[in-house]
Scaffold this active site. Structure first.
Site, PDB file in Angstrom:
ATOM      1  CE  LYS A  41     138.805  39.396  27.320  1.00  0.00           C
ATOM      2  NZ  LYS A  41     140.042  39.131  28.030  1.00  0.00           N
ATOM      3  N   GLY A  53     134.802  31.666  21.516  1.00  0.00           N
ATOM      4  CA  GLY A  53     135.604  32.575  22.325  1.00  0.00           C
ATOM      5  C   GLY A  53     136.674  33.180  21.450  1.00  0.00           C
ATOM      6  CB  SER A 132     148.993  36.596  26.597  1.00  0.00           C
ATOM      7  OG  SER A 132     148.012  36.972  27.542  1.00  0.00           O
TER       8      SER A 132
END
Length: 181
Positions: A41, A53, A132
């Protein structure tokens, strides 16, 4: 900004160290199932001078990475200008505006968070977290930076480990890239 339900990415920039880092966990989930534990990522763009990212849908993020790299080439690596131009296209293009993703980017020019909602934000403290577990990693990084004189590479790694212990969508398979100037 879309509510990204998976992943954690942290970006830190230090003028004192003359370097920036972007680090992420490796977990890819589909709803409540872990599909892959070592997903990449974090990417290097513009002749390895810019780190990016992402959090969000993988295909959406990869599409935006290609677009961002094109903007960096068009504007000679100018981070802010490239990010603003990407965001303008992201918001106005009928297909691109459907993409669900958030990017963080670091270079000699600065540190930014970029979203399809039109955000091009530069944090005051030189650190930003997305995904998250982004708030957990951000809080951990700020705390570590306020009390310890660790290299930002170590701060990024520790903040992701802390986020991985809290957020169920974040694992401890860390990818970390750094750029110096």
């Amino acid at each position: 900004m879309p509510n990204i339900k998976g992943t954690t990415v942290i970006a830190i920039r230090s003028e004192a160290e003359r370097r920036g880092v972007v680090a992420s966990d490796g977990q890819a989930t589909l709803e409540t199932t872990v599909i892959k534990s070592n997903t990449k990522k974090v990417y290097r763009l513009y002749d390895d001078q810019v780190l990016v990212g992402f959090a969000g849908a993988t295909a959406d993020c990869l599409t935006l990475l290609d677009k961002f790299e094109g903007k960096l080439k068009k504007y000679d690596g100018q981070l802010r200008r490239s990010a603003v131009e990407l965001t303008k296209e992201w918001r106005t293009d009928r297909i691109l505006r459907q993409l669900e993703a958030v990017l963080v980017t670091v270079s000699e020019d600065g540190i930014l968070m970029v979203s399809g909602a039109g955000d091009v934000l530069e944090p005051d403290e030189g650190v930003i977290g997305i995904g998250s577990g982004g708030a957990y990693a951000l809080a951990a990084a700020r705390a570590i930076l306020s009390v310890a004189k660790l290299p930002i590479v170590d701060v990024a790694r520790q903040s992701l480990e802390i986020a991985g212990a809290i957020d169920i969508y974040t694992n401890r398979e860390i990818t970390l890239e750094e750029v110096s100037w």
